[in-house]
Design a protein around this motif. Structure first.
Motif, PDB file in Angstrom:
ATOM      1  N   MET A 175     -32.510 -42.440   7.862  1.00  0.00           N
ATOM      2  CA  MET A 175     -31.412 -41.979   7.168  1.00  0.00           C
ATOM      3  C   MET A 175     -29.809 -42.584   6.908  1.00  0.00           C
ATOM      4  O   MET A 175     -29.132 -41.921   6.673  1.00  0.00           O
ATOM      5  N   ASP A 176     -30.001 -43.737   7.458  1.00  0.00           N
ATOM      6  CA  ASP A 176     -28.800 -44.351   7.778  1.00  0.00           C
ATOM      7  C   ASP A 176     -28.374 -45.082   6.610  1.00  0.00           C
ATOM      8  O   ASP A 176     -28.713 -46.491   6.259  1.00  0.00           O
ATOM      9  N   LEU A 187     -33.834 -41.607  12.678  1.00  0.00           N
ATOM     10  CA  LEU A 187     -32.267 -41.583  12.014  1.00  0.00           C
ATOM     11  C   LEU A 187     -31.839 -42.865  11.229  1.00  0.00           C
ATOM     12  O   LEU A 187     -31.121 -42.951  10.431  1.00  0.00           O
ATOM     13  N   VAL A 204     -26.432 -38.098  11.722  1.00  0.00           N
ATOM     14  CA  VAL A 204     -26.191 -39.224  11.331  1.00  0.00           C
ATOM     15  C   VAL A 204     -24.855 -39.150  10.379  1.00  0.00           C
ATOM     16  O   VAL A 204     -23.814 -39.835  10.451  1.00  0.00           O
ATOM     17  N   ALA A 205     -24.511 -37.886   9.643  1.00  0.00           N
ATOM     18  CA  ALA A 205     -23.444 -37.890   8.793  1.00  0.00           C
ATOM     19  C   ALA A 205     -22.117 -37.521   9.521  1.00  0.00           C
ATOM     20  O   ALA A 205     -20.971 -38.334   9.435  1.00  0.00           O
ATOM     21  N   VAL A 243     -35.442 -32.189  10.909  1.00  0.00           N
ATOM     22  CA  VAL A 243     -34.944 -32.925   9.887  1.00  0.00           C
ATOM     23  C   VAL A 243     -33.340 -32.852   9.436  1.00  0.00           C
ATOM     24  O   VAL A 243     -32.438 -33.804   9.367  1.00  0.00           O
ATOM     25  N   GLU A 244     -33.030 -31.596   9.301  1.00  0.00           N
ATOM     26  CA  GLU A 244     -31.663 -31.343   8.788  1.00  0.00           C
ATOM     27  C   GLU A 244     -30.734 -31.543   9.796  1.00  0.00           C
ATOM     28  O   GLU A 244     -29.616 -32.035   9.629  1.00  0.00           O
ATOM     29  N   ARG A 245     -31.070 -31.498  11.314  1.00  0.00           N
ATOM     30  CA  ARG A 245     -30.069 -31.764  12.195  1.00  0.00           C
ATOM     31  C   ARG A 245     -29.948 -33.270  12.214  1.00  0.00           C
ATOM     32  O   ARG A 245     -29.080 -33.757  12.703  1.00  0.00           O
ATOM     33  N   ARG A 246     -31.098 -34.094  11.984  1.00  0.00           N
ATOM     34  CA  ARG A 246     -31.214 -35.619  11.888  1.00  0.00           C
ATOM     35  C   ARG A 246     -29.757 -36.096  11.125  1.00  0.00           C
ATOM     36  O   ARG A 246     -29.221 -36.791  11.286  1.00  0.00           O
ATOM     37  N   ARG A 247     -29.996 -35.601   9.687  1.00  0.00           N
ATOM     38  CA  ARG A 247     -29.267 -35.695   8.522  1.00  0.00           C
ATOM     39  C   ARG A 247     -27.791 -35.413   9.114  1.00  0.00           C
ATOM     40  O   ARG A 247     -26.906 -36.114   8.948  1.00  0.00           O
ATOM     41  N   GLN A 248     -27.550 -34.220   9.712  1.00  0.00           N
ATOM     42  CA  GLN A 248     -26.368 -33.864  10.211  1.00  0.00           C
ATOM     43  C   GLN A 248     -25.588 -34.839  11.088  1.00  0.00           C
ATOM     44  O   GLN A 248     -24.569 -35.134  11.110  1.00  0.00           O
ATOM     45  N   TYR A 283     -41.426 -36.809  11.054  1.00  0.00           N
ATOM     46  CA  TYR A 283     -39.868 -36.852  10.827  1.00  0.00           C
ATOM     47  C   TYR A 283     -39.427 -38.299  10.794  1.00  0.00           C
ATOM     48  O   TYR A 283     -39.548 -39.233  11.434  1.00  0.00           O
TER      49      TYR A 283
END
Ligand SMILES: Cc1ncc(COP(=O)(O)O)c(C=O)c1O
Length: 479
Positions: free
Chosen positions: A310-311, A307, A278-279, A271-276, A304
């Motif tokens: 989280m967008d 992306l 996208v950011a 999850v953390e990597r997904r956030r990273q 999870y």
């Protein structure tokens, strides 16, 4: 003129006779203006009824090939023209770079041997058709056809069958995707979604980022468009942020990523990597094309967010498909894209094939609306989890520490690493001789690599076959 009645092919006799005479007229064997034998004579010669010959001639007249002049007979209208054989066209000289690129790629990839019938094939990522709820689908299709009638056999809307679009809208909202400012385009499976999206965004020579390794089907699409593929290394959490950021500085056109149960690695991006990811992409203004092809196929662990969920800045184009969760033969997938892009994707879809088959969209919608997806998924999760576990158990049992792999969480394949220096391709023929097929890892690396890797798809094999196949593979690798 020699007219014979062709052998029985299931069609009525008068149709066969019509077909035979038509073929002779169109090939030029029967010349323009020539008179066909009288119906009485032909009926006698062929030992068939005169009515049959009359029906055949009337049919030819309906085709506009024969004129019937009462009292005079039947005459051939515009006959075909027989031509001298000319020099053969050299089609190879006429092909475009795009089609040659895809051909070259398919040739390389073509070395994946699926093996003849009876081979234990670990090559496929198709669902097991024995699991398909055929009866429920047949009923849904029938009912929707009865209800909507001929409308479903006529042209539909480019963007797709409205009830299916609404269903997907709700479905995605339920999974946390913010749908305001987003539109859904129904496409012929993921592959077409990717093709249309990339055709809209990627020019020849443009840089496109993806995971290393990645889905070979996507490599093919990108190659055809002339993109320069930059594969980004992954770690155990997914696409690695540092090389991703370096590559983003090179101003690529987009990042193609499969965050959930990636093909071929099976990796589920944290999850953390997904956030990273996208950011980072948002910071550099690079669109993400998210491949969500099998995110419902979760057999272990947590679900999870995508992306797309989280967008916040609308940089993610999400492409989904019913090919793995339901039926790949229907060729139904969807693209979720921001309003501003949607119009262009719709134009591209219109150009490609006007719209995805209406009947299968409607049948599928009816099937989904009756709650069959949830039922099917529950059943699938059980059978595929069993198969995934059978594969992991067999790999440990027959290969021990010789190979390594990460226990899967979902999807249809296991990614197996052999010791450095082993080239799995060198073992393919021997494996096939012994009745087992696998996919060599190198096909998933856009710029080469992965010679010691193997992808094993387990979805279409029973636990018994999986055990037997891995036992044979271990013999092939002399374990
Ligand atoms: C990564 C990936 N995306 C998408 C798909 C599904 O493609 P489609 O919907 O075109 O059948 C596959 C099929 O194997 C795949 O491996």
């Amino acid at each position: 003129m020699e007219i014979r009645v062709p052998t029985d092919n299931g069609k009525p006799l008068y149709v066969r006779l019509h077909d035979e005479i038509r073929a002779q007229i169109l090939s030029g064997a029967l010349g323009q203006g020539a008179r066909l034998p009288s119906t009485r004579r032909l009926a006698e010669e062929l030992k068939i009824s005169r009515t049959t010959v009359e029906e055949a001639y009337a049919f030819l007249a309906e085709d506009g090939l024969v004129h019937i002049r009462p009292g005079q007979g039947a005459f051939i209208g515009c006959a075909g023209i027989s031509v001298e054989a000319a020099e053969q066209m050299r089609w190879e000289d006429k092909l475009t770079p795009a089609v040659l690129r895809i051909h070259q790629y398919r040739q390389q990839e073509g070395h994946i041997e699926h093996g003849p019938r009876g081979v234990i094939s670990f090559t496929s990522l198709a669902p097991d058709h024995q699991s398909f709820a055929v009866d429920a689908f047949r009923k849904a299709l029938n009912d929707v056809l009865v209800r909507e009638g001929g409308v479903l056999l006529n042209y539909g809307y480019v963007r797709g069958y409205e009830p299916l679009r609404r269903y997907l809208h709700e479905y995605l909202s339920g999974k946390g995707v913010r749908m305001d400012g987003q539109q859904i385009l129904i496409v012929d499976g993921f592959r077409q979604g990717l093709e249309l999206t990339c055709r809209a965004l990627v020019r020849e020579g443009d840089l496109v980022l993806c995971e290393n390794p990645t889905y070979n089907g996507a490599i093919g699409v990108l190659r055809t468009l002339g993109a320069q593929i930059i594969p980004i290394e992954m770690d155990e959490e997914g696409i690695a942020p540092e090389p991703l950021e370096q590559a983003l500085r090179m101003k690529p056109r987009l990042l193609y990523t499969v965050p959930t149960y990636q093909n071929p690695t099976g990796l589920n991006m944290s999850v953390e990597r997904r956030r990273q990811v996208v950011a980072l992409c948002a910071r550099y203004g690079v669109p993400i094309v998210e491949d969500g092809f099998n995110e419902e196929l979760r057999f272990r662990g947590d679900a999870y967010p995508s992306l797309k969920a989280m967008d916040a800045s609308g940089i993610v184009i999400y492409i989904g498909s019913f090919s793995k969760v339901l039926f790949p033969g229907l060729r139904v997938g969807w693209v979720v894209a921001p309003d501003a892009l949607f119009t262009y994707l719709t134009d591209a879809k219109n150009n490609a094939d006007i719209h995805t088959g209406l009947l299968q969209q409607a049948g599928l919608y009816e099937f989904l609306a009756r709650g069959h997806l949830e039922k099917h998924l529950r059943f699938c999760r059980r059978i595929y989890r069993e198969r995934m576990e059978a594969l992991e158990t067999a790999l440990k049992r027959y290969f021990g520490d010789y190979v390594s792999f990460v226990p899967g969480q979902g999807g249809f394949c296991q990614w197996v690493a052999f010791p450095e220096g082993i080239r799995v391709r060198d073992y393919m023929d021997k494996a096939l001789e012994k009745g087992v097929a696998f996919v060599p890892g190198d096909v998933f690396y856009p710029l080469g690599g992965g010679e010691n890797r193997m992808r094993l798809g387990f979805s279409r094999l029973t636990p018994e076959k999986i055990d037997e196949g891995v036992r044979i593979l271990a013999q092939v690798f002399e374990r």
